[in-house]
Design a protein around this motif. Structure first.
Motif, PDB file in Angstrom:
ATOM      1  N   PRO A   1      -0.052  -2.515  -7.285  1.00 37.13           N
ATOM      2  CA  PRO A   1       0.661  -2.723  -8.549  1.00 37.13           C
ATOM      3  C   PRO A   1       1.746  -1.687  -8.802  1.00 37.13           C
ATOM      4  N   GLU A   2       1.487  -0.438  -8.398  1.00 42.26           N
ATOM      5  CA  GLU A   2       2.508   0.599  -8.551  1.00 42.26           C
ATOM      6  C   GLU A   2       3.726   0.277  -7.692  1.00 42.26           C
ATOM      7  N   ARG A   3       3.491  -0.098  -6.439  1.00 37.36           N
ATOM      8  CA  ARG A   3       4.611  -0.422  -5.548  1.00 37.36           C
ATOM      9  C   ARG A   3       5.431  -1.573  -6.102  1.00 37.36           C
ATOM     10  N   ASP A   4       4.752  -2.594  -6.605  1.00 37.65           N
ATOM     11  CA  ASP A   4       5.462  -3.745  -7.162  1.00 37.65           C
ATOM     12  C   ASP A   4       6.274  -3.346  -8.395  1.00 37.65           C
ATOM     13  N   PHE A   5       5.694  -2.493  -9.237  1.00 35.50           N
ATOM     14  CA  PHE A   5       6.389  -2.029 -10.449  1.00 35.50           C
ATOM     15  C   PHE A   5       7.691  -1.320 -10.088  1.00 35.50           C
ATOM     16  N   TYR A   6       7.598  -0.345  -9.177  1.00 34.55           N
ATOM     17  CA  TYR A   6       8.782   0.450  -8.848  1.00 34.55           C
ATOM     18  C   TYR A   6       9.792  -0.349  -8.025  1.00 34.55           C
ATOM     19  N   ALA A   7       9.316  -1.260  -7.183  1.00 36.46           N
ATOM     20  CA  ALA A   7      10.245  -2.109  -6.430  1.00 36.46           C
ATOM     21  C   ALA A   7      11.055  -2.976  -7.382  1.00 36.46           C
ATOM     22  N   GLU A   8      10.384  -3.557  -8.373  1.00 38.68           N
ATOM     23  CA  GLU A   8      11.081  -4.407  -9.342  1.00 38.68           C
ATOM     24  C   GLU A   8      12.109  -3.607 -10.142  1.00 38.68           C
ATOM     25  N   ARG A   9      11.711  -2.404 -10.597  1.00 44.15           N
ATOM     26  CA  ARG A   9      12.636  -1.581 -11.388  1.00 44.15           C
ATOM     27  C   ARG A   9      13.808  -1.112 -10.524  1.00 44.15           C
ATOM     28  N   ALA A  10      13.538  -0.773  -9.265  1.00 40.59           N
ATOM     29  CA  ALA A  10      14.607  -0.275  -8.391  1.00 40.59           C
ATOM     30  C   ALA A  10      15.655  -1.353  -8.143  1.00 40.59           C
ATOM     31  N   VAL A  11      15.207  -2.601  -7.961  1.00 39.33           N
ATOM     32  CA  VAL A  11      16.144  -3.709  -7.765  1.00 39.33           C
ATOM     33  C   VAL A  11      16.877  -4.014  -9.063  1.00 39.33           C
TER      34      VAL A  11
ATOM     35  N   MET B   1      12.971  -8.312  10.216  1.00 41.71           N
ATOM     36  CA  MET B   1      12.716  -7.954  11.610  1.00 41.71           C
ATOM     37  C   MET B   1      11.698  -6.822  11.702  1.00 41.71           C
ATOM     38  N   TYR B   2      11.864  -5.778  10.860  1.00 36.69           N
ATOM     39  CA  TYR B   2      10.922  -4.654  10.886  1.00 36.69           C
ATOM     40  C   TYR B   2       9.503  -5.121  10.604  1.00 36.69           C
ATOM     41  N   ARG B   3       9.375  -6.004   9.622  1.00 32.53           N
ATOM     42  CA  ARG B   3       8.035  -6.487   9.279  1.00 32.53           C
ATOM     43  C   ARG B   3       7.429  -7.286  10.428  1.00 32.53           C
ATOM     44  N   GLU B   4       8.244  -8.105  11.090  1.00 32.45           N
ATOM     45  CA  GLU B   4       7.738  -8.898  12.206  1.00 32.45           C
ATOM     46  C   GLU B   4       7.334  -8.009  13.373  1.00 32.45           C
ATOM     47  N   ILE B   5       8.126  -6.944  13.621  1.00 27.66           N
ATOM     48  CA  ILE B   5       7.753  -5.996  14.676  1.00 27.66           C
ATOM     49  C   ILE B   5       6.426  -5.336  14.340  1.00 27.66           C
TER      50      ILE B   5
ATOM     51  N   PHE C   1       7.419 -11.414   2.140  1.00 30.72           N
ATOM     52  CA  PHE C   1       7.833 -10.803   0.883  1.00 30.72           C
ATOM     53  C   PHE C   1       9.344 -10.730   0.735  1.00 30.72           C
ATOM     54  N   VAL C   2      10.097 -11.441   1.556  1.00 31.70           N
ATOM     55  CA  VAL C   2      11.553 -11.358   1.504  1.00 31.70           C
ATOM     56  C   VAL C   2      12.078 -11.762   0.135  1.00 31.70           C
ATOM     57  N   GLN C   3      11.422 -12.746  -0.494  1.00 30.80           N
ATOM     58  CA  GLN C   3      11.861 -13.191  -1.814  1.00 30.80           C
ATOM     59  C   GLN C   3      11.370 -12.283  -2.934  1.00 30.80           C
TER      60      GLN C   3
END
Length: 356
Positions: free
Chosen positions: A134-144, A52-56, A110-112
Motif C-alpha cells: 500500500p505504501e508503494r502504491d500511494f507514493y507511485a500514484e503521488r509521484a505520477v 522489458m525489465y519486469r519480463e527479464i 502493472f504497466v497501466q
C-alpha cells in the motif's frame, strides 16, 4: 529562352514584415506538437523498458525456481547480455537483482498502474524504501500525479507522507461538504519543518522568518497546489489593522489559505482569532465569483484533540489544526554552537600556521 533556373528566379522566404498575421502563433502550435510528440515517445520508450525489465526479472525467477540456480548465474547472465547488447545500459548484476525484486513485488502486469509510468530510478526507490505494497502504491500514484523527481520522492517517503496526509483535525465535512475530501487531502499533520533548524520553543516570528527564507522547501512540505501570496499580510477592519502570519492560494481548489503559526499549544482563543481572520479575508480578499471560502490552518507545536474538536465544531468557516515537528530540543543542545565551531577553526588555523 533558356530552361536554366537562375538564382534570381528562385523565390526567397518572405521577410517577417510580409508574413501573414497569426504566423508565429501557428509556429508556437507546431512547436508544441513536436514537443508533445517527443514527450510521448520518451514515455513510450520508458514504459517499454520497464516492461522489458519486469519480463527479464520474471524469467530469471522462474528459471531459478525450476533449475535451482545459484547467485553466480546472475553474474553470467549480466555478462552475456552486456556482450550481446554493448550499447545498452542497465544489464549490471545489481540491476538484474532489482529486476527480480520488481517481478516479485508486482507479480501481475502493472504497466497501466502508476508505477508502470515511473522512471526506473523511482521504482528502485519505491522497492528500497517502502516496506508494504500500500505504501508503494500511494507514493507511485503521488509521484505520477505531481511529477516528483527522485529526490522529492525519497524525501516524501522518509517524511512518512502516507501517514501524515489528510490526518489533520478539521471541520471540513461540516463547513465545506462539497469539497471536504479534497480539502482534507490538502492538509497533513504533523508538518515536518526540521529544515528550519528550530525546535518548538523558538519564538513564532523566528519560525515565520525561517519558513519564508526557505519558502521553496515549505511549499514542498505543504503539498502540490500551494502558491505563496505573502507574510504578515495586512487587513484593515474599521479603525484597526491586522496581519495574517502567512497567506497562500491553492490554485487547484481556487481558495485562499490563511496559516496561523504557534510555537506553543493551540488554545481556544487561537481558533477564534483564526475564524475572525477568515471572515475578514472572505470579505476583503476573496472574489465570490472565482474563489471558494477561505481555508484556515492553525499550525501549532501541539494541541488537545478534545479542545480542538469543540473549537472547530462551533466555527462556521472551514478550518483545520495541525502540529509541526522541528529539530529536537535535546538533540539541538548536543550540537556544537557557533562559538564552539569558531574555537575549533581557530585551533586548526594556529596548528597549521604554527602561531602560538
Amino acid at each position: 529562352m533558356s530552361d536554366e533556373i537562375t538564382a534570381n528566379s528562385v523565390s526567397l522566404p518572405a521577410q517577417s514584415s510580409e508574413l501573414p498575421s497569426g504566423f508565429f502563433d501557428m509556429i508556437d502550435d507546431l512547436k508544441s506538437i513536436v514537443r508533445g510528440a517527443h514527450v510521448r515517445a520518451q514515455l513510450k520508450v520508458n514504459t517499454e523498458m520497464i516492461r522489458m525489465y519486469r519480463e527479464i526479472g520474471r524469467t530469471i525467477l522462474e528459471k531459478q525456481g525450476e533449475e535451482h540456480w545459484g547467485s553466480k548465474v546472475i553474474n553470467r547472465i549480466a555478462t552475456e547480455l552486456r556482450t550481446e547488447f554493448p550499447g545498452q545500459r542497465g544489464f549490471s548484476r545489481s540491476n538484474l537483482h532489482y529486476m527480480q525484486q520488481m517481478a516479485r513485488t508486482w507479480p501481475e502486469q502493472f504497466v497501466q498502474q502508476p508505477v508502470g509510468q515511473l522512471p526506473w530510478g523511482h521504482i528502485i526507490v519505491l522497492m528500497g524504501h517502502c516496506k508494504a505494497q500500500p505504501e508503494r502504491d500511494f507514493y507511485a500514484e503521488r509521484a505520477v500525479q505531481h511529477g516528483w523527481s527522485r529526490n522529492v520522492l525519497e524525501f516524501q517517503i522518509q517524511s512518512r507522507l502516507h501517514e501524515r496526509e489528510g490526518s489533520a483535525l478539521s471541520n471540513f465535512a461540516a463547513t465545506a461538504p462539497e469539497d471536504s475530501d479534497a480539502l482534507q487531502a490538502m492538509v497533513k499533520s504533523p508538518y515536518n519543518l526540521d529544515f528550519t533548524g528550530l525546535d518548538n520553543q523558538a519564538p513564532e516570528r523566528s519560525l515565520e522568518d525561517a519558513l519564508v527564507e526557505r519558502v521553496v522547501l515549505f511549499l514542498t512540505e505543504l503539498g502540490v497546489g500551494f502558491a505563496f501570496v505573502g507574510r504578515q499580510f495586512p487587513l484593515r477592519v474599521g479603525e484597526s489593522d491586522f496581519r495574517l502570519d502567512l497567506l497562500f492560494y491553492h490554485y487547484k481548489l481556487d481558495r485562499f489559505v490563511v496559516i496561523e503559526l504557534k510555537t506553543g499549544r493551540a488554545e481556544p482563543e487561537h481558533f477564534g482569532k483564526l475564524n475572525f481572520y477568515l471572515a475578514v479575508a472572505d470579505d476583503l480578499i476573496r472574489n465570490p465569483e472565482r474563489h471558494g471560502p477561505t481555508i484556515g490552518l492553525l499550525v501549532a507545536a501541539n494541541h488537545d484533540p478534545a479542545v480542538a474538536e469543540y473549537a472547530l465544531a462551533r466555527s462556521g468557516s472551514p478550518m483545520a489544526v495541525a502540529t509541526w515537528t522541528g529539530v529536537d530540543a535535546e538533540a539541538q543542545k548536543a550540537l556544537p554552537s557557533a562559538e564552539d565551531l569558531a574555537r575549533v577553526a581557530d585551533d586548526v588555523l594556529r596548528a597549521q600556521t604554527g602561531a602560538p
